[in-house]
Design an enzyme around this catalytic site. Structure first.
Site, PDB file in Angstrom:
ATOM      1  N   ALA B  16       0.831  -1.210   0.000  1.00 25.81           N
ATOM      2  CA  ALA B  16       0.000   0.000   0.000  1.00 25.81           C
ATOM      3  C   ALA B  16       0.862   1.255   0.000  1.00 25.81           C
ATOM      4  O   ALA B  16       0.594   2.218  -0.730  1.00 25.81           O
ATOM      5  CB  ALA B  16      -0.938  -0.002   1.209  1.00 25.81           C
ATOM      6  N   PHE B 117     -10.916 -18.983  -6.475  1.00 26.94           N
ATOM      7  CA  PHE B 117     -10.688 -18.685  -5.061  1.00 26.94           C
ATOM      8  C   PHE B 117     -12.004 -18.803  -4.301  1.00 26.94           C
ATOM      9  O   PHE B 117     -13.078 -18.807  -4.904  1.00 26.94           O
ATOM     10  CB  PHE B 117     -10.090 -17.268  -4.913  1.00 26.94           C
ATOM     11  CG  PHE B 117      -8.705 -17.270  -4.316  1.00 26.94           C
ATOM     12  CD1 PHE B 117      -7.639 -17.812  -5.008  1.00 26.94           C
ATOM     13  CD2 PHE B 117      -8.472 -16.740  -3.041  1.00 26.94           C
ATOM     14  CE1 PHE B 117      -6.363 -17.818  -4.465  1.00 26.94           C
ATOM     15  CE2 PHE B 117      -7.193 -16.744  -2.490  1.00 26.94           C
ATOM     16  CZ  PHE B 117      -6.142 -17.289  -3.192  1.00 26.94           C
ATOM     17  N   GLN B 231     -10.012 -12.286  10.783  1.00 22.05           N
ATOM     18  CA  GLN B 231     -10.123 -13.448   9.906  1.00 22.05           C
ATOM     19  C   GLN B 231      -9.192 -14.588  10.316  1.00 22.05           C
ATOM     20  O   GLN B 231      -7.987 -14.391  10.445  1.00 22.05           O
ATOM     21  CB  GLN B 231      -9.786 -13.043   8.467  1.00 22.05           C
ATOM     22  CG  GLN B 231      -9.848 -14.211   7.495  1.00 22.05           C
ATOM     23  CD  GLN B 231      -9.992 -13.763   6.066  1.00 22.05           C
ATOM     24  OE1 GLN B 231      -9.021 -13.392   5.424  1.00 22.05           O
ATOM     25  NE2 GLN B 231     -11.227 -13.769   5.571  1.00 22.05           N
ATOM     26  N   HIS B 233      -7.730 -17.838   8.807  1.00 20.70           N
ATOM     27  CA  HIS B 233      -7.551 -18.562   7.544  1.00 20.70           C
ATOM     28  C   HIS B 233      -7.644 -20.052   7.870  1.00 20.70           C
ATOM     29  O   HIS B 233      -7.020 -20.500   8.832  1.00 20.70           O
ATOM     30  CB  HIS B 233      -6.187 -18.211   6.939  1.00 20.70           C
ATOM     31  CG  HIS B 233      -6.029 -18.642   5.515  1.00 20.70           C
ATOM     32  ND1 HIS B 233      -5.944 -19.960   5.140  1.00 20.70           N
ATOM     33  CD2 HIS B 233      -5.936 -17.923   4.364  1.00 20.70           C
ATOM     34  CE1 HIS B 233      -5.809 -20.023   3.824  1.00 20.70           C
ATOM     35  NE2 HIS B 233      -5.805 -18.805   3.324  1.00 20.70           N
ATOM     36  N   LEU B 243       1.204 -19.835   6.454  1.00 20.16           N
ATOM     37  CA  LEU B 243       0.025 -19.892   5.587  1.00 20.16           C
ATOM     38  C   LEU B 243       0.204 -20.895   4.446  1.00 20.16           C
ATOM     39  O   LEU B 243       1.219 -20.902   3.769  1.00 20.16           O
ATOM     40  CB  LEU B 243      -0.188 -18.489   4.996  1.00 20.16           C
ATOM     41  CG  LEU B 243      -1.188 -18.365   3.846  1.00 20.16           C
ATOM     42  CD1 LEU B 243      -2.605 -18.558   4.355  1.00 20.16           C
ATOM     43  CD2 LEU B 243      -1.054 -17.009   3.177  1.00 20.16           C
ATOM     44  N   GLU B 246      -5.071 -20.377  -0.018  1.00 21.07           N
ATOM     45  CA  GLU B 246      -6.379 -20.850  -0.469  1.00 21.07           C
ATOM     46  C   GLU B 246      -6.305 -21.436  -1.882  1.00 21.07           C
ATOM     47  O   GLU B 246      -7.137 -22.251  -2.279  1.00 21.07           O
ATOM     48  CB  GLU B 246      -7.332 -19.643  -0.468  1.00 21.07           C
ATOM     49  CG  GLU B 246      -8.773 -19.956  -0.668  1.00 21.07           C
ATOM     50  CD  GLU B 246      -9.628 -18.783  -0.178  1.00 21.07           C
ATOM     51  OE1 GLU B 246      -9.521 -18.418   1.004  1.00 21.07           O
ATOM     52  OE2 GLU B 246     -10.390 -18.247  -0.990  1.00 21.07           O
ATOM     53  N   ARG B 286     -13.808 -18.112   3.887  1.00 20.72           N
ATOM     54  CA  ARG B 286     -12.882 -18.471   4.962  1.00 20.72           C
ATOM     55  C   ARG B 286     -13.559 -18.566   6.330  1.00 20.72           C
ATOM     56  O   ARG B 286     -13.232 -19.436   7.131  1.00 20.72           O
ATOM     57  CB  ARG B 286     -11.752 -17.445   5.028  1.00 20.72           C
ATOM     58  CG  ARG B 286     -10.829 -17.558   3.855  1.00 20.72           C
ATOM     59  CD  ARG B 286      -9.753 -16.490   3.865  1.00 20.72           C
ATOM     60  NE  ARG B 286      -8.891 -16.677   2.693  1.00 20.72           N
ATOM     61  CZ  ARG B 286      -7.928 -15.842   2.335  1.00 20.72           C
ATOM     62  NH1 ARG B 286      -7.701 -14.742   3.039  1.00 20.72           N
ATOM     63  NH2 ARG B 286      -7.193 -16.089   1.272  1.00 20.72           N
ATOM     64  N   HIS B 354      -5.235 -14.429  10.452  1.00 20.02           N
ATOM     65  CA  HIS B 354      -4.615 -14.078   9.184  1.00 20.02           C
ATOM     66  C   HIS B 354      -4.751 -12.603   8.832  1.00 20.02           C
ATOM     67  O   HIS B 354      -3.844 -12.005   8.295  1.00 20.02           O
ATOM     68  CB  HIS B 354      -5.269 -14.935   8.091  1.00 20.02           C
ATOM     69  CG  HIS B 354      -4.683 -14.756   6.734  1.00 20.02           C
ATOM     70  ND1 HIS B 354      -3.344 -14.894   6.478  1.00 20.02           N
ATOM     71  CD2 HIS B 354      -5.266 -14.468   5.521  1.00 20.02           C
ATOM     72  CE1 HIS B 354      -3.119 -14.690   5.181  1.00 20.02           C
ATOM     73  NE2 HIS B 354      -4.256 -14.419   4.591  1.00 20.02           N
ATOM     74  N   ARG B 389     -13.491 -10.959   4.821  1.00 19.64           N
ATOM     75  CA  ARG B 389     -12.863 -10.654   3.535  1.00 19.64           C
ATOM     76  C   ARG B 389     -12.773 -11.909   2.667  1.00 19.64           C
ATOM     77  O   ARG B 389     -12.460 -12.984   3.167  1.00 19.64           O
ATOM     78  CB  ARG B 389     -11.452 -10.107   3.755  1.00 19.64           C
ATOM     79  CG  ARG B 389     -10.681  -9.856   2.475  1.00 19.64           C
ATOM     80  CD  ARG B 389      -9.339  -9.225   2.718  1.00 19.64           C
ATOM     81  NE  ARG B 389      -8.389 -10.102   3.352  1.00 19.64           N
ATOM     82  CZ  ARG B 389      -7.661 -11.039   2.715  1.00 19.64           C
ATOM     83  NH1 ARG B 389      -7.813 -11.236   1.415  1.00 19.64           N
ATOM     84  NH2 ARG B 389      -6.801 -11.787   3.381  1.00 19.64           N
ATOM     85  N   LEU B 390     -13.056 -11.755   1.390  1.00 21.81           N
ATOM     86  CA  LEU B 390     -12.837 -12.871   0.476  1.00 21.81           C
ATOM     87  C   LEU B 390     -11.354 -12.948   0.124  1.00 21.81           C
ATOM     88  O   LEU B 390     -10.698 -11.927  -0.073  1.00 21.81           O
ATOM     89  CB  LEU B 390     -13.644 -12.692  -0.809  1.00 21.81           C
ATOM     90  CG  LEU B 390     -15.147 -12.865  -0.702  1.00 21.81           C
ATOM     91  CD1 LEU B 390     -15.767 -12.932  -2.098  1.00 21.81           C
ATOM     92  CD2 LEU B 390     -15.537 -14.107   0.096  1.00 21.81           C
ATOM     93  N   GLY B 391     -10.858 -14.168   0.033  1.00 20.27           N
ATOM     94  CA  GLY B 391      -9.476 -14.363  -0.375  1.00 20.27           C
ATOM     95  C   GLY B 391      -9.232 -13.692  -1.715  1.00 20.27           C
ATOM     96  O   GLY B 391     -10.097 -13.705  -2.589  1.00 20.27           O
ATOM     97  N   SER B 392      -8.073 -13.080  -1.867  1.00 21.84           N
ATOM     98  CA  SER B 392      -7.611 -12.381  -3.077  1.00 21.84           C
ATOM     99  C   SER B 392      -8.236 -10.999  -3.266  1.00 21.84           C
ATOM    100  O   SER B 392      -8.022 -10.366  -4.284  1.00 21.84           O
ATOM    101  CB  SER B 392      -7.733 -13.232  -4.355  1.00 21.84           C
ATOM    102  OG  SER B 392      -9.054 -13.349  -4.824  1.00 21.84           O
TER     103      SER B 392
END
Lengths: 247, 588
Positions: B16, B117, B231, B233, B243, B246, B286, B354, B389-392
């Site tokens: 970021a 995913f 979250q 995972h 990790l 996914e 998740r 995660h 949150r959705l993975g990716s």
């Protein structure tokens, strides 16, 4: 899985109070499946708050914890205690770099070299986002992919005899990175990088000992990259004598 | 104290922060940029992201699908205006990454490839083998070198924000190699400091992820939003917490219990199919997969190990070729860390902390309520992730909102910013005094590592996959006690050069603030939604809690929590549907 105690011999140097580096030994109770980094963390949390070293991911990808372990440059998170059956392990900062403190080395020289090779795409053709992606076949990707895997852990500099003799040498990781962009089908920046790459301190300084490739924890082959680059320049030189050559 | 001036100051140089820096440089090359980080950019935890970044690019996909997957995946706690622009902007951001050299995996045609995913109706996850975050981070770092206006301050530990008259003008930071504090003075400040997984004992997060930036903004009066949504995972390696992406399941991996049974079919995610079906079984979201593990454990169908109970990830049927091509890091990590080569062996896994869905409250322009202060990436909560949150979606988030923060900050600076008053110097001096006090204290009864253990254990016990009033309250009480004891800890290392005792102590200071915001927000949300599951309030309660929790810092005790309405534009809250009823296509 049982516990055992190892002797961790750590090079200490605190510039504000130590005249010179010295070894300090810690007797560390360890789990069988630990890596050297776990033992260092145990020392830091339970035995000695004054020990300094870099680490973060603990999964061989951030490149922070490169250090000499029994004389070889390794990632502390990838050096498993089970591979050191004597139970005595010597840990030192990476060779060929000035010590900032304890296991922390000064990285300025490497960072400048990395920046000097223009490690970014210098495009063949400018492309807008609206035009979509550059097409790149799996074969074109493969031509440079392995040189993208460098995590900048600097194990290769710690073992490079040329860099040890003369720190003006651009060195394995930075030259491999330049090669990575030179080999990318989206890039046309080789000439721009040659100021550094093809200079005396660049690829021609490498004596092809190949130790860099042997110690790389990510199986990158910087020695191979440098040889390929030398070959490419050799061809350029020869073709310059042909009719229409650039000489 | 030395003063360093820049137009835009960015705290954090992971994905970021680097994207923000590039956006500022492209918006106006005349603006000076100071990019601070407590680690060199390539050490940032973005490097550990594995599976990929979702963005609509293929002709069978569309933005509406990505929008609805994200909103329902977040159990309707997402702000729909933010999700709308997110799904719209992310394909362009991923293409920019492609133009900058990111080595995306490709189809034979040369176009970028996508993979399935969890919780996604269509395959839309761009990937670079199983090292996507690593490649994105290095691509952004290397590309940032192109811009002369980006001046990096590597290994500078940011301590406090400096605010005056309702606006933020800079920060104090310690140059780690000398121990000297500097005052960074700017017109706009962007926090990109990442999440805070380290407030839990078992996490995929690296050592750096201690919530420093969240705590800084919080202390400066910016609310932390939706902090109770943590979250887990579903697939971390036992012991280390490493990790396993996914994408293992996206590529077709199974999760099986001690009987070799694909237990997810018992939790509304079935029926089981030999090859993956989108939004079903192992490609569920998740939160639900981690919750299913908890139930299996209660039923005695998990496998006990020294490092706690596990289930098995079965990748054997994928074959060596596919595993080496798509999941090389997973193979290496499993073989080294748990002695299980996924080509031939089942790999033990368990849910692991995660990602923080919550964070520094921002609007869709990445601006916080404090003038001049922006935030992007995991440290921020713009509310595209809602309750799960959705993975990716997180790699995409740091690009879209990093870029927005950069453009927003540049625009804000160019409009002209009033100079700060003299108060700034006094605040910087206070910040320095706060740090000096650690040095001056003599040995106390409590040590930082022991307090950290106490805090993280309390979080796991009280704010885990399932919670209730009693467990959360117990955690809250322990946090209050830890906070009190922490006031008296002393540094055992009094030196200046690269003093990691000092930085771990400052990190602990941040962790206590963030943990308290999580626990108190969790206590007051008396419903179950997404990753926040209450055994004493098992239903989602839209009437009372279709709202964002806002935790406000209180220097004298626990935070004050109030609530902010969720932005709903076109998707009315409904039931989340996965498994057969979701009608997902085959992802084989």
């Amino acid at each position: 899985m049982s516990e055992r105690t190892i002797e961790l011999e750590v090079l200490r140097y605190r510039p504000e109070q130590d005249q010179e580096p010295f070894f300090q030994t810690y007797k560390v109770p360890c789990e069988e499946e630990w890596v050297v980094l776990d033992a260092l963390n145990y020392v830091k949390e339970e035995m000695d708050r004054t020990l300094s070293y870099r680490w973060s991911c603990h999964m061989f990808v951030c490149g922070s914890c490169g250090m000499m372990i029994d004389g070889e440059p390794k990632l502390a998170c990838k050096a498993f205690l089970k591979d050191y059956p004597t139970g005595k392990i010597r840990v030192e900062p990476l060779s060929n770099f000035p010590i900032e403190r304890d296991l922390v080395v000064v990285l300025d020289d490497f960072v400048e070299k990395l920046e000097s090779v223009k490690p970014y795409i210098i495009p063949k053709e400018e492309r807008t986002v609206e035009q979509g992606e550059y097409l790149q076949t799996p074969a074109q990707l493969k031509a440079f992919k392995q040189y993208t895997l460098c995590i900048n852990c600097l194990c290769c500099y710690a073992v490079c005899p040329q860099y040890g003799l003369d720190e003006s040498f651009v060195g394995p990781a930075a030259l491999a990175l330049a090669h990575r962009y030179n080999m990318d089908s989206r890039d046309l920046g080789r000439a721009a990088r040659d100021d550094v790459v093809a200079a005396a301190e660049g690829i021609w300084h490498c004596s092809f000992v190949g130790a860099c490739s042997q110690v790389c924890p990510k199986d990158v082959d910087p020695a191979g990259a440098i040889q390929q680059a030398k070959f490419a320049h050799g061809i350029d030189y020869l073709t310059s004598f042909l009719p229409g050559g650039k000489r | 104290m030395q003063v360093i001036e820049a137009d835009v100051i960015i705290v954090g140089a992971g994905g970021a922060g680097l994207r923000t820096a590039i956006a500022v440089a492209e918006a106006d090359p005349k603006l000076s940029i100071a990019l601070l980080s407590k680690v060199y950019p390539m050490r940032s935890h973005t490097c550990a992201a594995e599976g990929g970044a979702a963005g609509v690019i293929k002709s069978n996909d569309n933005l509406e699908y990505h929008f609805h997957d994200t909103v329902s995946g977040g159990d309707w706690l997402t702000d729909q205006d933010a999700v709308d622009l997110f799904v719209n902007e992310i394909p362009k951001e991923l293409l920019r990454m492609e133009h900058w050299g990111c080595p995306w995996s490709r189809e034979t045609s040369g176009n970028v490839a996508v993979r399935p995913f969890g919780g996604m109706k269509i395959m839309r996850t761009w990937f670079a083998a199983d090292k996507t975050g690593f490649h994105m981070l290095h691509t952004l770092f290397q590309t940032s070198i192109k811009y002369p206006s980006v001046k990096r301050f590597d290994e500078y530990y940011t301590v406090d924000l400096l605010t005056d008259d309702g606006a933020c003008y800079g920060c104090t930071a310690i140059e780690m190699r000398t121990g000297q504090m500097r005052q960074f003075r700017g017109k706009a400040i962007v926090i990109c400091s990442g999440g805070a997984g380290k407030i839990f004992p078992f996490t995929t997060n690296g050592a750096v992820k201690t919530g420093d930036g969240m705590a800084m903004a919080y202390r400066a009066g910016v609310p932390l939003k939706d902090m109770e949504f943590v979250q887990y995972h579903p697939t971390g390696l036992p012991g280390s917490g490493i990790l396993l992406t996914e994408a293992c399941r996206g590529e077709g991996g199974y999760l099986v219990n001690k009987d070799g049974y694909r237990y997810l079919q018992d939790y509304g995610l079935g029926p089981e199919t030999p090859t993956p079906v989108l939004k079903a079984m192992e490609l569920g979201p998740r939160d639900q997969l981690s919750q299913a593990f908890w139930h299996e454990q209660k039923k005695g169908r998990t496998i006990p190990t020294k490092w706690g109970d596990v289930v098995h990830l079965d990748l054997r049927h994928l074959g060596e070729k596919k595993i080496d091509e798509r999941l090389p890091l997973i193979r290496e990590l499993s073989a080294k860390y748990v002695d299980s080569d996924p080509v031939t062996t089942l790999v033990p896994v368990r849910p692991v902390v995660h990602y923080m869905m919550g964070g520094i409250h921002t609007d869709i322009h990445a601006a916080t309520p404090l003038k001049g202060l922006y935030a992007a990436g995991e440290c921020a909560c713009v509310s595209i992730n809602g309750a799960n949150r959705l993975g990716s979606n997180s790699l995409g988030e740091l690009l879209v909102f990093g870029a927005r923060a950069g453009r927003g900050a540049a625009e804000y600076v160019k409009k002209g910013v009033r100079a700060p008053g003299e108060r700034l110097d006094a605040l910087a001096a206070d910040s320095e005094a706060r740090v000096k006090a650690w040095f001056q204290r003599t040995q106390a009864s409590d040590r930082v590592p022991a307090l950290k253990k106490r805090l993280t254990t309390a979080m796991e016990d009280g704010c885990g996959i399932y919670r209730d009033e009693a467990t959360i309250k117990a955690a809250c009480d322990i946090i209050v006690d830890v906070r009190e004891r922490f006031k008296n800890v002393a540094l055992e290392d009094k030196s200046s050069v690269y003093n990691t005792d000092l930085y771990q102590t400052l990190e602990m200071d941040a962790m206590i603030e963030v943990a308290q915001a999580v626990a108190v927000s969790a206590l007051q949300r008396r419903e179950s939604r997404g990753a926040h599951q209450r055994l004493d309030h098992v239903k989602r309660d839209d009437e009372a809690f279709l709202k964002h929790s806002m935790a406000h810092y209180n220097p004298n005790g626990e935070p004050r929590i109030d609530y902010l309405d969720v932005v709903i534009t076109k998707s009315k809250p409904a039931e989340r549907v996965y498994g057969a009823r979701a009608g997902g296509q085959s992802a084989a």
